[in-house]
Scaffold this motif. Structure first.
Motif, PDB file in Angstrom:
ATOM      1  N   GLU A  93       0.832  -1.209   0.000  1.00  0.00           N
ATOM      2  CA  GLU A  93       0.000   0.000   0.000  1.00  0.00           C
ATOM      3  C   GLU A  93       0.865   1.257   0.000  1.00  0.00           C
ATOM      4  O   GLU A  93       0.596   2.213  -0.732  1.00  0.00           O
ATOM      5  CB  GLU A  93      -0.913  -0.012   1.224  1.00  0.00           C
ATOM      6  CG  GLU A  93      -1.883   1.153   1.275  1.00  0.00           C
ATOM      7  CD  GLU A  93      -2.793   1.102   2.498  1.00  0.00           C
ATOM      8  OE1 GLU A  93      -3.630   2.026   2.644  1.00  0.00           O
ATOM      9  OE2 GLU A  93      -2.650   0.155   3.317  1.00  0.00           O
ATOM     10  N   GLU A  96       2.805   1.631  -3.470  1.00  0.00           N
ATOM     11  CA  GLU A  96       1.897   2.063  -4.540  1.00  0.00           C
ATOM     12  C   GLU A  96       1.562   3.543  -4.411  1.00  0.00           C
ATOM     13  O   GLU A  96       1.551   4.276  -5.408  1.00  0.00           O
ATOM     14  CB  GLU A  96       0.616   1.224  -4.496  1.00  0.00           C
ATOM     15  CG  GLU A  96      -0.359   1.557  -5.619  1.00  0.00           C
ATOM     16  CD  GLU A  96      -1.636   0.738  -5.531  1.00  0.00           C
ATOM     17  OE1 GLU A  96      -2.200   0.394  -6.582  1.00  0.00           O
ATOM     18  OE2 GLU A  96      -2.076   0.444  -4.400  1.00  0.00           O
ATOM     19  N   TRP A  97       1.315   4.010  -3.193  1.00  0.00           N
ATOM     20  CA  TRP A  97       0.967   5.418  -2.980  1.00  0.00           C
ATOM     21  C   TRP A  97       2.151   6.331  -3.302  1.00  0.00           C
ATOM     22  O   TRP A  97       1.990   7.382  -3.936  1.00  0.00           O
ATOM     23  CB  TRP A  97       0.538   5.606  -1.525  1.00  0.00           C
ATOM     24  CG  TRP A  97       0.162   7.008  -1.172  1.00  0.00           C
ATOM     25  CD1 TRP A  97      -0.979   7.674  -1.523  1.00  0.00           C
ATOM     26  CD2 TRP A  97       0.941   7.926  -0.397  1.00  0.00           C
ATOM     27  NE1 TRP A  97      -0.964   8.944  -1.009  1.00  0.00           N
ATOM     28  CE2 TRP A  97       0.195   9.129  -0.311  1.00  0.00           C
ATOM     29  CE3 TRP A  97       2.171   7.840   0.249  1.00  0.00           C
ATOM     30  CZ2 TRP A  97       0.658  10.237   0.391  1.00  0.00           C
ATOM     31  CZ3 TRP A  97       2.635   8.950   0.948  1.00  0.00           C
ATOM     32  CH2 TRP A  97       1.892  10.125   1.011  1.00  0.00           C
ATOM     33  N   LYS A 100       2.648   6.150  -7.367  1.00  0.00           N
ATOM     34  CA  LYS A 100       1.593   6.633  -8.259  1.00  0.00           C
ATOM     35  C   LYS A 100       1.037   7.991  -7.870  1.00  0.00           C
ATOM     36  O   LYS A 100       0.686   8.793  -8.746  1.00  0.00           O
ATOM     37  CB  LYS A 100       0.468   5.595  -8.312  1.00  0.00           C
ATOM     38  CG  LYS A 100       0.917   4.273  -8.926  1.00  0.00           C
ATOM     39  CD  LYS A 100      -0.235   3.301  -9.101  1.00  0.00           C
ATOM     40  CE  LYS A 100       0.222   2.019  -9.792  1.00  0.00           C
ATOM     41  NZ  LYS A 100      -0.894   1.057  -9.983  1.00  0.00           N
ATOM     42  N   LYS A 126      -1.404  -7.179  -6.659  1.00  0.00           N
ATOM     43  CA  LYS A 126      -1.156  -5.745  -6.693  1.00  0.00           C
ATOM     44  C   LYS A 126       0.350  -5.452  -6.663  1.00  0.00           C
ATOM     45  O   LYS A 126       0.832  -4.506  -7.292  1.00  0.00           O
ATOM     46  CB  LYS A 126      -1.844  -5.068  -5.505  1.00  0.00           C
ATOM     47  CG  LYS A 126      -1.700  -3.546  -5.489  1.00  0.00           C
ATOM     48  CD  LYS A 126      -2.410  -2.930  -4.296  1.00  0.00           C
ATOM     49  CE  LYS A 126      -3.915  -3.078  -4.438  1.00  0.00           C
ATOM     50  NZ  LYS A 126      -4.618  -2.348  -3.331  1.00  0.00           N
ATOM     51  N   GLU A 129       2.024  -5.516 -10.028  1.00  0.00           N
ATOM     52  CA  GLU A 129       1.764  -4.344 -10.862  1.00  0.00           C
ATOM     53  C   GLU A 129       2.796  -3.234 -10.640  1.00  0.00           C
ATOM     54  O   GLU A 129       3.057  -2.442 -11.558  1.00  0.00           O
ATOM     55  CB  GLU A 129       0.357  -3.800 -10.567  1.00  0.00           C
ATOM     56  CG  GLU A 129      -0.769  -4.770 -10.916  1.00  0.00           C
ATOM     57  CD  GLU A 129      -2.128  -4.232 -10.517  1.00  0.00           C
ATOM     58  OE1 GLU A 129      -2.175  -3.077 -10.017  1.00  0.00           O
ATOM     59  OE2 GLU A 129      -3.135  -4.930 -10.709  1.00  0.00           O
ATOM     60  N   ILE A 130       3.364  -3.154  -9.443  1.00  0.00           N
ATOM     61  CA  ILE A 130       4.307  -2.069  -9.149  1.00  0.00           C
ATOM     62  C   ILE A 130       5.744  -2.552  -9.052  1.00  0.00           C
ATOM     63  O   ILE A 130       6.665  -1.735  -8.934  1.00  0.00           O
ATOM     64  CB  ILE A 130       3.926  -1.372  -7.823  1.00  0.00           C
ATOM     65  CG1 ILE A 130       4.032  -2.359  -6.648  1.00  0.00           C
ATOM     66  CG2 ILE A 130       2.531  -0.778  -7.898  1.00  0.00           C
ATOM     67  CD1 ILE A 130       3.874  -1.711  -5.291  1.00  0.00           C
TER      68      ILE A 130
END
Length: 395
Positions: A93, A96-97, A100, A126, A129-130
């Motif tokens: 989490e 990703e923050w 993005k 998830k 994806e990063i």
């Protein structure tokens, strides 16, 4: 005759006026000399590539607290997570923050990506994806190439995670924010549920910083130009008997003065931050992290009178194995096993020039932590006297 350059008074003034002016100037000059200029303790210290720490305390003896001031907006962050299943979700989490929404460069260790906990967790999709957007390094060799690119560090774990982060930066280290995802959390004051608000405050320089002193040690063979081993510790440096069953037999020097001979399981040299760790368990007192000091604590000494002591942070400590010792000693740094200390070597320990800037919560201080996590001075309160239990009146 040429007059003093400090003050020139016009000849047209009366004698009384001249005396008054000279007296006023004299006392003003004396007050100026007595007043501390503050340049020594208010000078900002550099931590990382883009941030300065400006001391906030007015005392020249204590400059361990400060506020962050970014020269440019930070754009790179090192994320260190405890390799445990509970940190996978917060790590994904957070990464990703940062990638993005904040458009930052996120650096992670290679072992973080290959951890089995990630592939077996519900966040694996998830994470894939990063994954390609993360900047990856491997081991200390790889970290040395990217260390100067880091603006600040985020730790996800417990106190051990922060200790590990400190070990990655033996010299200058950028600010560190620690989220408590471990057990005790004495050094990790932030709750991850509000991580966005906390990191936004760091990015905008709205956070206070506590500069925690560290220890620097060198293992030296007399006559050699370079140390055999050098290392840094945030909590403590321990010299003990290792795996053998003989007493450690050591000589303890402070500023080249022989203080005592240590016959014990070992000895702990701790920072104020480390005073609530191993040193506390060995019977020493607790020292506020803002106090400039070094603690010396024996481990199970074979003596009834060998008590822990505190020396100034400017002290240089030397530890040697005495010639008649039955075995060598073993050195460890923040719990990480280090080299053996042979009879032919000296271990030199002093305060590091590079302290650890830990981001601090505004509403939480050291005393709160002692009470919340260590239950310091917690007991049932004594009841007040009532008419029924008042002591009898003296005759």
């Amino acid at each position: 005759m040429q007059r003093s350059s400090l003050l020139r008074v016009k000849d047209s003034f009366s004698f009384a006026d001249k005396v008054s002016i000279y007296c006023l100037h004299f006392f003003t000059h004396i007050l100026t000399l007595l007043k501390p200029t503050g340049t020594a303790h208010r000078r900002p210290s550099r931590h990382g590539r883009h941030v300065n720490i400006l001391p906030t305390l007015s005392s020249p003896q204590i400059s361990s607290k400060g506020r962050m001031e970014w020269e440019v907006c930070p754009d790179s962050v090192l994320v260190i997570r405890k390799l445990h299943y509970d940190t996978v979700g917060p790590f994904v989490e957070l990464a990703e923050w940062l990638l993005k929404e904040k458009n930052m460069f996120v650096f992670v260790e290679e072992k973080t990506l290959t951890d089995d906990d990630i592939s077996s967790s519900e966040h694996s999709e998830k994470f894939e994806e990063i994954k390609s957007e993360l900047k990856v390094f491997q081991g200390m060799t790889g970290f040395e190439k990217i260390s100067e690119k880091i603006d600040f560090v985020v730790c996800l774990g417990g106190d051990g995670t922060l200790l590990y982060a400190s070990s990655l930066f033996p010299s200058c280290i950028p600010p560190v924010m620690s989220f408590n995802l471990g057990s005790l959390g004495f050094l990790t004051p932030f709750d991850f549920t509000e991580f966005k608000e906390h990191i936004e405050d760091v990015i905008h320089g709205n956070m206070k910083v506590l500069l925690r002193s560290r220890l620097h040690a060198e293992l030296i063979t007399p006559g050699s130009d370079t140390p055999d081993v050098s290392n840094t510790a945030l909590n403590e440096i321990v010299v003990d008997r290792g795996s053998h069953h003989y007493l450690s037999n050591l000589e303890l020097y402070v500023n080249d003065n022989l203080v005592t001979q240590v016959q014990a399981d070992g000895i702990i040299i701790a920072t104020p931050t480390g005073s609530t760790a191993y040193s506390l368990s060995a019977g020493a007192g607790m020292v506020h992290p803002a106090v400039p000091a070094i603690l010396i604590t024996p481990i199970c000494p074979h003596s009834l009178s060998f008590r822990p002591i505190v020396v100034p942070s400017t002290s240089v400590i030397k530890i040697k194995v005495v010639p008649e010792a039955r075995k060598h000693a073993v050195v460890s740094f923040d719990g990480r096993l280090g080299p053996e200390l042979q009879k032919s070597q000296d271990l030199i320990i002093k305060a590091s020039e590079h302290s650890l800037p830990t981001v601090s919560r505004m509403d939480h201080d050291w005393f709160n932590t002692l009470q919340d996590l260590l239950a310091w001075n917690t007991r049932v309160k004594q009841k007040a006297l009532t008419n029924n239990n008042k002591p009898p009146t003296k005759l």
